[in-house]
Enzyme design. Structure first.
Site, PDB file in Angstrom:
ATOM      1  N   TYR A 149       0.884  -1.100   0.014  1.00 48.60           N
ATOM      2  CA  TYR A 149       0.080  -0.134   0.212  1.00 48.60           C
ATOM      3  C   TYR A 149       0.945   1.284  -0.013  1.00 48.60           C
ATOM      4  CZ  TYR A 149      -4.700  -1.840   0.435  1.00 48.60           C
ATOM      5  OH  TYR A 149      -5.789  -2.348   0.312  1.00 48.60           O
ATOM      6  N   LYS A 219       1.522 -13.863   5.931  1.00 54.13           N
ATOM      7  CA  LYS A 219       1.829 -14.995   5.044  1.00 54.13           C
ATOM      8  C   LYS A 219       3.439 -15.296   4.552  1.00 54.13           C
ATOM      9  CE  LYS A 219      -0.342 -16.903   1.619  1.00 54.13           C
ATOM     10  NZ  LYS A 219      -0.546 -18.159   1.732  1.00 54.13           N
ATOM     11  N   ASP A 259      -4.242 -17.060   4.849  1.00 57.41           N
ATOM     12  CA  ASP A 259      -5.305 -18.053   4.348  1.00 57.41           C
ATOM     13  C   ASP A 259      -6.195 -18.809   5.280  1.00 57.41           C
ATOM     14  OD1 ASP A 259      -2.827 -18.767   3.989  1.00 57.41           O
ATOM     15  OD2 ASP A 259      -3.249 -20.489   2.679  1.00 57.41           O
ATOM     16  N   ASP A 283      -6.691  -5.446   5.362  1.00 63.28           N
ATOM     17  CA  ASP A 283      -7.855  -4.897   4.439  1.00 63.28           C
ATOM     18  C   ASP A 283      -8.888  -6.048   4.009  1.00 63.28           C
ATOM     19  OD1 ASP A 283      -9.296  -3.259   2.756  1.00 63.28           O
ATOM     20  OD2 ASP A 283      -7.734  -2.982   1.231  1.00 63.28           O
TER      21      ASP A 283
END
Ligand code: NAD
Length: 395
Positions: A149, A219, A259, A283
């Protein structure tokens, strides 16, 4: 008119009549922001018997700012947020074309508001797509200034993209870009300082509010140095700064791959309390969890720098141009953001009065149409009527 001031440790000194800058916002902002002010004024007046009051000071951003000043985000607005420390805003239209990509991102980066805080809870009576929405009770700490971002990217086919690829290839020995000629490139900066200040804030919040755990969502199995760094810096910080709290069992710090987290948050949400995560993961997670408890119209949020004390509370949805001016928009996102603001200011009594009024209204099926039409025997109220009813319930 008096100012909130900040102690060295970032805590607030709040006068009885603090000036709070407020951006009305574009589109439905003209409806939800006055509704929020009406409810907050009532709650503050009832809670403190007239001893306290908010001195709202309108500042400009978005379409109204552009019309009046030729700029979407005038420097006076940034200065007001810096001077008065705590502010609130309605949604803003993202300017189309060059210049600022997003006013919200510009505000967050300009004021270095490194925490995007999103509490997610269910209100009895509100329809949800899951069987046990009451089990969803989480507070998301999303890193707000780094990650993909940061806006460092180059479009495919430009000389900059070619130059960047050349550097990767020639200097860094990177040979893994599959289609270099047609690739756009983005850079994902994730720092130790940036991760630590976010995770420290999440842990302090959990301890201050008696919450059982902080989960680092990342992640890191794939992005070993950025998201993996976030995880290991987080664990190291927890051990270094919060060893006693962890060893005494007051707090658990754990991690989960993003995930798997999205799945677990649906299947066993009660396992999670405070979430600390990077910008992009945050987000997605914020919107998914918001959907589990009733969606966009009732999801509050804030952007905070706990070191400077600067905080900007906001409606999390957009300007909803399809329903603007129709007196049907749900003002709860900005009202609940104002509840967060009152809590941040230490005005807990007023915050509780608003929360109780909303709980009572939803449990009787009385809400704006977006929620009421999904409730058995729901009664749809217009935006103005809903705000008036919530204010009247505050006794
Ligand atoms: P949106 O959130 O404005 O609307 C999405 C859908 O949800 C629409 O159907 C809308 O009617 C509905 N909706 C949104 N808020 C609602 C509420 N409070 N009550 C009832 N229904 C509600 O998203 P969009 O249409 O993608 O974006 C419109 C504009 O808002 C764009 O310019 C976008 O850039 C901007 N935006 C601003 C913010 C912000 O300022 N925080 C956030 C998202 C989008």
């Amino acid at each position: 008119m008096s100012k909130i001031t900040i102690r060295q440790d970032g805590s607030l000194i709040v006068p009885d009549c603090p000036t709070i800058p407020v951006v009305t916002g574009d589109g439905v902002g003209a409806e939800i922001t006055p509704a929020m002010q009406q409810v907050v004024d009532r709650a503050v007046s009832v809670a403190y018997g007239g001893k306290r009051q908010i001195d709202w000071m309108e500042v400009l951003a978005g379409g109204k700012a552009f019309e009046q000043t030729g700029k979407s985000l005038p420097e006076e607005t940034m200065e007001a947020f810096r001077t008065y420390h705590v502010g609130i805003k309605g949604p803003l239209t993202t300017p189309v074309g060059g210049g600022i990509r997003s006013l919200n991102v510009a505000l967050r980066q300009g004021l270095d508001l490194y925490v995007c805080l999103r509490p997610v809870r269910w209100f009895k009576g509100v329809c949800s797509p899951v069987k046990h929405p009451e089990a969803v009770d989480m507070v998301i700490f999303r890193e707000n200034t780094e990650d993909i971002y940061a806006g460092i990217e180059w479009q495919a086919g430009t000389p900059e993209a070619a130059q960047f690829y050349q550097f990767l290839h020639d200097t860094m020995g990177v040979t893994k870009v599959r289609f270099p000629e047609t690739s756009s490139f983005g850079v994902k900066p994730v720092s130790k300082e940036g991760s630590e200040r976010l995770i420290r804030s999440a842990i302090r919040y959990a301890l201050d509010n008696g919450l059982p755990s902080v989960t680092l969502v990342h992640k890191g199995n794939i992005m070993k140095f950025t998201e993996g760094g976030f995880k290991s810096w987080g664990y190291e910080l927890a051990q270094r700064e919060f060893k006693d709290e962890i060893e005494s069992g007051r707090l658990t710090v754990k991690d989960c791959i993003a995930d798997a987290f999205l799945q677990n948050a649906l299947i066993r949400p009660a396992d999670y309390s405070v979430i600390a995560t990077l910008n992009l993961n945050g987000d997605y997670i914020s919107d998914m969890l918001a959907a589990q408890v009733g969606g966009i119209g009732i999801a509050p949020g804030a952007n905070i720098n706990y070191a400077t004390g600067n905080a900007l509370f906001e409606a999390t949805h957009g300007t909803a141009p399809d329903i603007a001016g129709k007196d049907i928009v749900n003002p709860c996102s900005i009202i609940l953001s104002a509840v967060m603001m009152l809590q941040y200011m230490g005005w807990h009594e007023a915050a509780t009065l608003i929360t109780q009024a909303l709980e009572a209204s939803f449990s009787e099926g009385r809400a704006t149409a977006d929620l009421a039409r999904l409730m058995p025997d729901g009664i749809s109220l217009g935006t103005k009527a809903f705000a008036e009813e919530i204010a009247a319930r505050i006794q």
